[in-house]
Design an enzyme around this catalytic site. Structure first.
Site, PDB file in Angstrom:
ATOM      1  N   ASP A 122     -50.187  26.926  22.158  1.00 17.06           N
ATOM      2  CA  ASP A 122     -51.126  25.983  21.545  1.00 17.06           C
ATOM      3  C   ASP A 122     -50.886  25.923  20.042  1.00 17.06           C
ATOM      4  OD1 ASP A 122     -53.133  24.079  21.742  1.00 17.06           O
ATOM      5  OD2 ASP A 122     -54.684  25.520  21.219  1.00 17.06           O
ATOM      6  N   HIS A 129     -58.447  18.554  11.184  1.00 22.28           N
ATOM      7  CA  HIS A 129     -59.061  19.673  11.909  1.00 22.28           C
ATOM      8  C   HIS A 129     -58.855  20.989  11.150  1.00 22.28           C
ATOM      9  CE1 HIS A 129     -60.331  22.271  15.206  1.00 22.28           C
ATOM     10  NE2 HIS A 129     -59.170  22.901  15.144  1.00 22.28           N
ATOM     11  N   GLU A 193     -62.034  21.463  22.696  1.00 29.06           N
ATOM     12  CA  GLU A 193     -61.072  20.955  21.720  1.00 29.06           C
ATOM     13  C   GLU A 193     -60.286  19.847  22.382  1.00 29.06           C
ATOM     14  OE1 GLU A 193     -58.722  24.205  20.132  1.00 29.06           O
ATOM     15  OE2 GLU A 193     -60.222  24.594  18.574  1.00 29.06           O
ATOM     16  N   ASP A 225     -58.884  22.497  25.240  1.00 28.76           N
ATOM     17  CA  ASP A 225     -58.716  23.922  24.953  1.00 28.76           C
ATOM     18  C   ASP A 225     -60.098  24.520  24.671  1.00 28.76           C
ATOM     19  OD1 ASP A 225     -57.525  26.353  24.344  1.00 28.76           O
ATOM     20  OD2 ASP A 225     -57.245  25.835  22.241  1.00 28.76           O
ATOM     21  N   ARG A 229     -66.386  29.972  19.845  1.00 31.10           N
ATOM     22  CA  ARG A 229     -66.290  30.051  18.377  1.00 31.10           C
ATOM     23  C   ARG A 229     -66.779  31.367  17.797  1.00 31.10           C
ATOM     24  NH1 ARG A 229     -62.519  26.399  17.797  1.00 31.10           N
ATOM     25  NH2 ARG A 229     -63.158  24.329  18.485  1.00 31.10           N
ATOM     26  N   GLN A 232     -64.127  33.863  18.437  1.00 33.39           N
ATOM     27  CA  GLN A 232     -63.007  33.502  17.560  1.00 33.39           C
ATOM     28  C   GLN A 232     -63.230  33.977  16.121  1.00 33.39           C
ATOM     29  OE1 GLN A 232     -62.329  29.262  17.548  1.00 33.39           O
ATOM     30  NE2 GLN A 232     -60.554  29.361  16.194  1.00 33.39           N
ATOM     31  N   LYS A 245     -59.811  31.899  23.266  1.00 31.18           N
ATOM     32  CA  LYS A 245     -59.099  30.750  23.840  1.00 31.18           C
ATOM     33  C   LYS A 245     -58.625  31.019  25.256  1.00 31.18           C
ATOM     34  CE  LYS A 245     -58.930  28.537  19.806  1.00 31.18           C
ATOM     35  NZ  LYS A 245     -59.301  27.138  19.572  1.00 31.18           N
ATOM     36  N   THR A 249     -58.152  26.494  29.897  1.00 30.28           N
ATOM     37  CA  THR A 249     -57.642  25.290  29.249  1.00 30.28           C
ATOM     38  C   THR A 249     -57.480  24.266  30.359  1.00 30.28           C
ATOM     39  OG1 THR A 249     -56.482  26.544  27.539  1.00 30.28           O
ATOM     40  CG2 THR A 249     -55.710  24.307  27.967  1.00 30.28           C
ATOM     41  N   GLU A 353     -66.783  21.064  14.561  1.00 32.71           N
ATOM     42  CA  GLU A 353     -66.696  20.137  13.435  1.00 32.71           C
ATOM     43  C   GLU A 353     -67.856  19.134  13.434  1.00 32.71           C
ATOM     44  OE1 GLU A 353     -62.244  18.922  12.928  1.00 32.71           O
ATOM     45  OE2 GLU A 353     -62.553  19.749  14.927  1.00 32.71           O
TER      46      GLU A 353
HETATM   47 CA    CA Z   1     -56.567  24.569  20.389  1.00 34.00          CA
END
Ligand code: CA
Length: 412
Positions: A122, A129, A193, A225, A229, A232, A245, A249, A353
């Protein structure tokens, strides 16, 4: 180009004769096999091949649950099959009577992963982004890191986490930053994502040029994906994403071929710094693909509206960079583009976002959202718009299931 198959000539149809995307389907009680979407139908290539109406090799290729074997036959075979399919399916085809037996309504089939995913990488290739996420995680000053304009940033993901559209996704547990030290619990900031996935069709050995990399790409799929968060934010330094992640997916079931998209090429945006020669674009390597994400719950709420041509690095550049180490690529390798965000708010390709890290919740038909709630269905769609037709990708869909009460309790 017009087809005799019902639905194929409708202007809003994702699967006109110009498209011919490849997938794997089954009907109840039957084994999955290769097919091509046309109008409201799937053409059963395994059936055509078994009955002698289609021959691409000495042994059957399409009576298989994946397209890998056909991809391995190489670009000449890819072009030849497309030609034969056009001849079969075009209006006035002399083969119409025999081919009619092999079309099956899409509503009657189950779709599967179209390829045996050999590896999944990925990337992180949208400047918008990367700037948005960098600003939230590290502040405006350090938003875009010094290497970003020079190198396609990526990480090696897991093939085992790639699933097909329609697969439910379970909210994961993970290690999270807490006020009194780390905690283990369900992710509270689960996200989507919006990405495009490039499917490698030809193997590479040693470093390849951007032009060679471009030619090795068999086609493209939509890719979600899923990202935790909070996991992450705690784990990503110093080595990048890992468990955040790895839950799932999701990819769309139809591979839209590079050949079908050839008329929609766009160059990458002007470079702000000169890139090293091995990453220069030899011809237009991005593609004009309109992309959208909806939340389907108590109605349909538009989340993202953007275009793949917003990317700073193309899949061909990413693939070329991927091989510089000598790393071999194999048919069935999937390369995620990275989240496709554009310059406007509606073009942001993730909830992180859209809600600006949860600080700006937004309204949906299902109530306010900062991140995905249990029971939400996230749907990606995309198409290249031609003159009176579209090269569509179909859907990439997934519903978030609630976290388990305790992931370490074993069923008795
Ligand atoms: Ca990604």
């Amino acid at each position: 180009m017009r087809s005799w198959v019902p639905g194929a000539n409708e202007p809003g149809c994702d699967f006109p004769l110009n498209n011919l995307p490849y997938g794997v389907f089954s009907r109840a009680g039957e084994a999955p096999r290769c097919g091509v979407a046309i109008g409201d139908y799937v053409l059963d290539l395994a059936g055509l091949e078994a009955d002698g109406h289609l021959k691409v090799a000495d042994a059957p290729v399409f009576d298989a649950p994946y397209w890998n074997e056909f991809m391995e036959m190489g670009a000449e075979a890819w072009a030849l099959l497309r030609k034969e399919l056009v001849a079969l399916l075009q209006e006035g085809s002399e083969h119409r009577a025999s081919a009619t037996e092999y079309i099956i309504l899409l509503s009657e089939v189950v779709l599967h992963l179209p390829v045996l995913v050999s590896e999944f990488t990925d990337f992180y290739a949208s400047r918008h982004h990367a700037t948005n996420v960098g600003t939230m995680f590290r502040g405006t000053e350090n938003a875009l890191q010094p290497n970003w304009l020079h190198i396609p940033i990526g990480y090696n993901g897991r093939a085992s986490s790639v699933v097909v559209s329609g697969t439910n996704v379970r909210r994961p547990w993970g290690q999270l930053r807490g006020e009194d030290g780390p905690q283990f619990g369900p992710s509270a900031r689960f996200d989507y994502e919006l990405e495009l996935g490039a499917i490698v069709g030809s193997p590479t050995e040693g470093p390849v040029t951007v032009a060679e990399a471009d030619a090795a790409i068999f086609g493209y799929v939509l890719l979600n994906d899923w990202s935790a968060r909070d996991i992450q934010a705690w784990e990503y330094q110093p080595l990048g994403p890992f468990q955040a992640k790895a839950t799932a997916t999701t990819i769309s079931p139809w591979i839209v071929t590079a050949e079908a998209l050839a008329g929609f090429r766009k160059s990458v945006p002007e470079r702000e710094v000169t890139v090293l020669p091995y990453l220069e674009e030899p011809h237009a390597t991005l593609i004009d693909i309109e992309l959208e994400v909806d939340l389907e719950r108590d109605g349909v709420t538009a989340l993202t509206r953007t275009n793949y041509a917003e990317m700073y690095w193309s899949s061909a550049q990413q693939l070329a960079h991927h091989t510089t180490s000598g790393c071999a690529m194999t048919p069935g390798d999937v390369l995620g583009s990275g989240t496709v965000s554009g310059p406007t708010r509606e073009a942001r390709g993730s909830m992180l976002e859209l809600s600006w890290g949860g600080k700006e919740p937004f309204e949906t038909h299902a109530g306010p959202r900062s991140f995905i709630e249990d029971g939400d269905t996230i749907v990606l769609r995309g198409h290249a718009q031609g003159d009176g037709f579209r090269i569509g990708f179909g859907e990439c869909r997934g519903t978030l299931l609630p976290a388990l009460d305790d992931p370490y309790v074993r069923p008795k």
